[in-house]
Design an enzyme around this catalytic site. Structure first.
Site, PDB file in Angstrom:
ATOM      1  N   HIS A  72       0.840  -1.201   0.000  1.00 18.04           N
ATOM      2  CA  HIS A  72       0.000   0.000   0.000  1.00 18.04           C
ATOM      3  C   HIS A  72       0.872   1.246   0.000  1.00 18.04           C
ATOM      4  O   HIS A  72       1.737   1.392   0.853  1.00 18.04           O
ATOM      5  CB  HIS A  72      -0.908   0.020   1.235  1.00 18.04           C
ATOM      6  CG  HIS A  72      -2.089  -0.899   1.117  1.00 18.04           C
ATOM      7  ND1 HIS A  72      -3.165  -0.844   1.957  1.00 18.04           N
ATOM      8  CD2 HIS A  72      -2.357  -1.886   0.236  1.00 18.04           C
ATOM      9  CE1 HIS A  72      -4.062  -1.763   1.596  1.00 18.04           C
ATOM     10  NE2 HIS A  72      -3.573  -2.408   0.563  1.00 18.04           N
ATOM     11  N   TYR A 200      -8.997   5.256   8.028  1.00 21.21           N
ATOM     12  CA  TYR A 200      -9.116   5.559   9.456  1.00 21.21           C
ATOM     13  C   TYR A 200     -10.143   6.680   9.577  1.00 21.21           C
ATOM     14  O   TYR A 200      -9.906   7.778   9.072  1.00 21.21           O
ATOM     15  CB  TYR A 200      -7.782   6.055  10.021  1.00 21.21           C
ATOM     16  CG  TYR A 200      -6.711   4.983  10.145  1.00 21.21           C
ATOM     17  CD1 TYR A 200      -5.893   4.645   9.068  1.00 21.21           C
ATOM     18  CD2 TYR A 200      -6.497   4.321  11.358  1.00 21.21           C
ATOM     19  CE1 TYR A 200      -4.902   3.673   9.193  1.00 21.21           C
ATOM     20  CE2 TYR A 200      -5.511   3.354  11.494  1.00 21.21           C
ATOM     21  CZ  TYR A 200      -4.723   3.032  10.415  1.00 21.21           C
ATOM     22  OH  TYR A 200      -3.743   2.070  10.543  1.00 21.21           O
ATOM     23  N   PRO A 292      -3.689  -0.127  19.029  1.00 23.47           N
ATOM     24  CA  PRO A 292      -3.486  -0.574  17.643  1.00 23.47           C
ATOM     25  C   PRO A 292      -3.604   0.529  16.580  1.00 23.47           C
ATOM     26  O   PRO A 292      -3.277   0.280  15.417  1.00 23.47           O
ATOM     27  CB  PRO A 292      -4.578  -1.634  17.434  1.00 23.47           C
ATOM     28  CG  PRO A 292      -5.578  -1.390  18.502  1.00 23.47           C
ATOM     29  CD  PRO A 292      -4.870  -0.763  19.643  1.00 23.47           C
ATOM     30  N   LYS A 296       1.461  -0.453  15.182  1.00 26.78           N
ATOM     31  CA  LYS A 296       2.877  -0.532  15.560  1.00 26.78           C
ATOM     32  C   LYS A 296       3.277  -1.777  16.358  1.00 26.78           C
ATOM     33  O   LYS A 296       4.453  -2.109  16.445  1.00 26.78           O
ATOM     34  CB  LYS A 296       3.249   0.705  16.396  1.00 26.78           C
ATOM     35  CG  LYS A 296       3.328   1.977  15.581  1.00 26.78           C
ATOM     36  CD  LYS A 296       4.610   2.032  14.768  1.00 26.78           C
ATOM     37  CE  LYS A 296       4.553   3.029  13.653  1.00 26.78           C
ATOM     38  NZ  LYS A 296       4.212   2.469  12.340  1.00 26.78           N
ATOM     39  N   TYR A 384       4.268   6.333  10.251  1.00 27.55           N
ATOM     40  CA  TYR A 384       3.404   5.196   9.917  1.00 27.55           C
ATOM     41  C   TYR A 384       4.193   4.100   9.207  1.00 27.55           C
ATOM     42  O   TYR A 384       3.991   2.911   9.470  1.00 27.55           O
ATOM     43  CB  TYR A 384       2.217   5.663   9.055  1.00 27.55           C
ATOM     44  CG  TYR A 384       1.118   4.620   8.951  1.00 27.55           C
ATOM     45  CD1 TYR A 384       0.060   4.601   9.858  1.00 27.55           C
ATOM     46  CD2 TYR A 384       1.152   3.637   7.962  1.00 27.55           C
ATOM     47  CE1 TYR A 384      -0.935   3.627   9.792  1.00 27.55           C
ATOM     48  CE2 TYR A 384       0.170   2.659   7.882  1.00 27.55           C
ATOM     49  CZ  TYR A 384      -0.872   2.661   8.803  1.00 27.55           C
ATOM     50  OH  TYR A 384      -1.848   1.697   8.723  1.00 27.55           O
TER      51      TYR A 384
HETATM   52  P1  RFL Z   1       2.430 -12.316  21.367  1.00 32.63           P
HETATM   53  O1  RFL Z   1       1.947 -12.367  19.972  1.00 32.63           O
HETATM   54  O2  RFL Z   1       1.445 -12.006  22.433  1.00 32.63           O
HETATM   55  O3  RFL Z   1       3.143 -13.717  21.670  1.00 32.63           O
HETATM   56  C1  RFL Z   1       3.542 -14.082  22.959  1.00 32.63           C
HETATM   57  C2  RFL Z   1       3.536 -15.594  23.050  1.00 32.63           C
HETATM   58  O4  RFL Z   1       3.980 -16.002  24.349  1.00 32.63           O
HETATM   59  C3  RFL Z   1       3.161 -17.047  24.814  1.00 32.63           C
HETATM   60  N1  RFL Z   1       3.204 -17.072  26.294  1.00 32.63           N
HETATM   61  C4  RFL Z   1       3.915 -17.972  27.008  1.00 32.63           C
HETATM   62  N2  RFL Z   1       4.699 -18.982  26.640  1.00 32.63           N
HETATM   63  C5  RFL Z   1       5.289 -19.730  27.613  1.00 32.63           C
HETATM   64  N3  RFL Z   1       5.104 -19.488  28.940  1.00 32.63           N
HETATM   65  C6  RFL Z   1       4.322 -18.471  29.363  1.00 32.63           C
HETATM   66  N4  RFL Z   1       4.138 -18.234  30.676  1.00 32.63           N
HETATM   67  C7  RFL Z   1       3.686 -17.659  28.377  1.00 32.63           C
HETATM   68  N5  RFL Z   1       2.876 -16.583  28.417  1.00 32.63           N
HETATM   69  C8  RFL Z   1       2.590 -16.238  27.164  1.00 32.63           C
HETATM   70  C9  RFL Z   1       1.778 -16.704  24.271  1.00 32.63           C
HETATM   71  O5  RFL Z   1       0.924 -17.842  24.215  1.00 32.63           O
HETATM   72  C10 RFL Z   1       2.127 -16.169  22.884  1.00 32.63           C
HETATM   73  O6  RFL Z   1       2.146 -17.192  21.915  1.00 32.63           O
HETATM   74  O7  RFL Z   1       3.620 -11.267  21.544  1.00 32.63           O
HETATM   75  P2  RFL Z   1       4.786 -10.815  20.519  1.00 32.63           P
HETATM   76  O8  RFL Z   1       5.431 -11.997  19.889  1.00 32.63           O
HETATM   77  O9  RFL Z   1       5.587  -9.815  21.264  1.00 32.63           O
HETATM   78  O10 RFL Z   1       4.000 -10.084  19.316  1.00 32.63           O
HETATM   79  C11 RFL Z   1       3.305  -8.869  19.524  1.00 32.63           C
HETATM   80  C12 RFL Z   1       2.120  -8.764  18.569  1.00 32.63           C
HETATM   81  O11 RFL Z   1       1.354  -9.950  18.634  1.00 32.63           O
HETATM   82  C13 RFL Z   1       1.224  -7.554  18.883  1.00 32.63           C
HETATM   83  O12 RFL Z   1       1.999  -6.437  19.207  1.00 32.63           O
HETATM   84  C14 RFL Z   1       0.316  -7.163  17.691  1.00 32.63           C
HETATM   85  O13 RFL Z   1      -0.609  -8.172  17.424  1.00 32.63           O
HETATM   86  C15 RFL Z   1      -0.407  -5.847  17.973  1.00 32.63           C
HETATM   87  N6  RFL Z   1      -1.350  -5.476  16.919  1.00 32.63           N
HETATM   88  C16 RFL Z   1      -0.909  -4.874  15.755  1.00 32.63           C
HETATM   89  N7  RFL Z   1       0.410  -4.685  15.546  1.00 32.63           N
HETATM   90  C17 RFL Z   1       0.854  -4.152  14.362  1.00 32.63           C
HETATM   91  O14 RFL Z   1       2.053  -3.992  14.205  1.00 32.63           O
HETATM   92  N8  RFL Z   1      -0.009  -3.799  13.354  1.00 32.63           N
HETATM   93  C18 RFL Z   1      -1.342  -3.960  13.480  1.00 32.63           C
HETATM   94  O15 RFL Z   1      -2.059  -3.693  12.521  1.00 32.63           O
HETATM   95  C19 RFL Z   1      -1.851  -4.487  14.726  1.00 32.63           C
HETATM   96  N9  RFL Z   1      -3.157  -4.688  14.895  1.00 32.63           N
HETATM   97  C20 RFL Z   1      -2.716  -5.722  17.076  1.00 32.63           C
HETATM   98  C21 RFL Z   1      -3.608  -5.317  16.041  1.00 32.63           C
HETATM   99  C22 RFL Z   1      -3.207  -6.381  18.203  1.00 32.63           C
HETATM  100  C23 RFL Z   1      -4.548  -6.622  18.327  1.00 32.63           C
HETATM  101  N10 RFL Z   1      -4.953  -7.329  19.495  1.00 32.63           N
HETATM  102  C24 RFL Z   1      -5.930  -8.343  19.518  1.00 32.63           C
HETATM  103  C25 RFL Z   1      -4.194  -7.202  20.717  1.00 32.63           C
HETATM  104  C26 RFL Z   1      -4.948  -5.543  16.160  1.00 32.63           C
HETATM  105  C27 RFL Z   1      -5.444  -6.181  17.310  1.00 32.63           C
HETATM  106  C28 RFL Z   1      -6.941  -6.370  17.374  1.00 32.63           C
HETATM  107  C1  PHB Z   2      -5.700  -4.649  11.025  1.00 36.51           C
HETATM  108  O1  PHB Z   2      -5.815  -4.868   9.810  1.00 36.51           O
HETATM  109  O2  PHB Z   2      -5.994  -5.507  11.867  1.00 36.51           O
HETATM  110  C2  PHB Z   2      -5.194  -3.338  11.483  1.00 36.51           C
HETATM  111  C3  PHB Z   2      -4.739  -2.417  10.551  1.00 36.51           C
HETATM  112  C4  PHB Z   2      -4.302  -1.163  10.967  1.00 36.51           C
HETATM  113  C5  PHB Z   2      -4.303  -0.858  12.309  1.00 36.51           C
HETATM  114  C6  PHB Z   2      -4.735  -1.784  13.246  1.00 36.51           C
HETATM  115  C7  PHB Z   2      -5.201  -3.032  12.833  1.00 36.51           C
HETATM  116  O3  PHB Z   2      -3.884   0.382  12.702  1.00 36.51           O
END
Ligand code: RFL
Ligand code: PHB
Length: 389
Positions: A72, A200, A292, A296, A384
């Protein structure tokens, strides 16, 4: 069992770190509390910064990402029905790639399985020991049997609720937090996205986001108050609310359908300092959370482990601890800039219960300024698409 680096957590941070170390000939074992299918079932991020894509290429897992990811050139903001496109490529020559976190995770898991590296799923009662000495260990239970993993270093990549940050002695850690009075209700649907790029939207009824995973799969979010129950949100109610927050053109183009996933995420900013305690390092969501809005979270997790892998490689290959000693300060400087950007995006795009008429005019002025000023739009584009480490 013995390894060089014990990695806690098989999210994107842990898996990518494992892969970068493996490429440099450093042995790592990953301990994950959940099953492989559970980890793959989590629907989360969707937007990758250019630097994240480069790191995934370096890890040798960029093949499918380049074939299937959607590049994009920009995003759109919509303020009370007025839409404006920010063209990042034209502004600063950088882009982002839409490719689901689930797919990044799958690619990393497949590479790990193919190389025969050890990942222990469903590892229970993981506990961290002696990381203030030269001989740290990690203990865990698997199928009712207790095991001990001896290692040189522990990488805490186990997310916000993990055991690693919780193992740091009280008083050694300082935390900074902001909890927002709302969450995002998100749905995933097998229908084409409403537009070619992300929208957004700021609206007096609340924020909305139109995102996607592929040309046939869309991801939409609406801001909801804290405490909202998912059972109270039928698909029809969600679509009605989303349509009301978009401009007329988008509302008309929206293709609705049955949701295949629906969940609510509370919004929070959080940073822990420092990120190194002897031979324990924190990275990814274990170290920080961003709302979110700026997309980031996953990208910060990737840049943290990119830096940590460099530091560990320096230790093993060049026999220098400069990288290890500098890890915390180096990544925290970038983390705080991403925290600032995510907080700013959140504060201009959402409605806050205590925002008065003055505050709403300020939000509108932010949008008008971004629209009118190339400098302001470039600052948005730079943040961004991702700042350098
Ligand atoms: P994770 O993905 O939470 O993985 C951590 C892992 O550790 C395990 N764990 C354990 N394992 C062993 N012993 C224990 N005691 C443990 N406790 C936990 C867990 O089961 C898991 O598998 O962390 P990590 O790897 O640091 O990754 C971070 C990302 O997942 C997170 O920052 C993003 O998903 C945030 N996020 C977004 N980030 C972006 O860069 N761009 C986005 O568009 C974006 N959209 C989002 C998001 C997060 C969202 N939610 C649901 C929080 C949208 C949403 C809705
Ligand atoms: C997503 O596609 O899940 C998404 C995209 C942009 C954001 C957050 C989540 O800022």
């Amino acid at each position: 069992m013995r390894t060089q680096v014990a990695i806690i957590g098989a999210g994107p941070a842990g898996l990518l770190l494992g892969r970068l170390l493996e490429k440099a000939g450093i042995d790592a074992v990953i301990l994950e509390r959940r099953s492989q299918d559970y980890v793959l079932g989590r629907i989360r991020a969707g937007v990758l910064e250019q630097g994240t894509v480069e790191l995934l290429d370096k890890a040798g897992v960029g093949g499918r990402l380049h074939a299937e990811g959607l590049v994009h050139d920009g995003v759109e903001f919509c303020f009370d029905g007025d839409r404006h496109r920010f063209n990042f490529r034209e502004l600063i020559g950088r882009t982002v790639t839409v490719y689901g976190q689930t797919e990044v995770t799958r690619d990393l898991m497949q590479a790990r399985d193919a190389s025969g590296a050890t990942t222990i799923y469903e590892a229970e009662n993981v506990s961290l020991h002696d990381f203030d000495s030269d001989a740290p260990t990690v203990r865990y239970t698997k199928n009712g049997i207790e095991h001990e993993l001896a290692c040189d270093f522990i990488a805490g990549c186990d997310g916000y609720h993990g055991v690693s940050r919780a193992s740091v002695p009280e008083g050694a850690l300082r935390t900074f937090e902001r909890v927002y009075p709302f969450g995002w209700l998100g749905i995933l649907v097998d229908k084409p996205p409403v537009a070619d790029e992300l929208i957004y939207a700021h609206h007096e009824r609340g924020f909305a986001l139109c995102s996607m995973r592929s040309p046939t799969r869309s991801r939409y979010y609406v801001q909801v108050p804290l405490g909202e129950r998912i059972e109270d949100w039928s698909d029809d109610r969600f679509w009605d609310e989303l349509r009301r927050r978009l401009d007329e053109r988008a509302a008309e183009a929206l293709v609705t359908g049955p949701s295949i996933e629906k969940s609510i995420t509370p919004l929070r900013s959080f940073v822990a300092e420092p990120l190194r305690f002897g031979r324990l390092f924190l990275a990814g969501d274990a170290a920080h959370i961003v709302p979110p809005t700026g997309a980031k979270g996953l990208n910060l997790a990737a840049s943290d482990v990119g830096a940590l892998a460099e530091a560990l490689i320096e230790h093993y290959v060049e026999r220098s601890d400069a990288g290890i000693d500098g890890y915390s300060a180096r990544v925290l400087s970038r983390i705080w800039k991403a925290e600032r950007f995510s907080w700013w995006m959140t504060s201009i795009l959402h409605t806050f219960p205590d925002t008065d008429a003055f505050g709403r005019r300020i939000q509108r002025a932010e949008f008008d300024y971004l629209r009118a000023s190339r400098a302001a739009a470039s600052a948005l584009a730079e943040n961004y698409t991702g700042l350098p480490l």
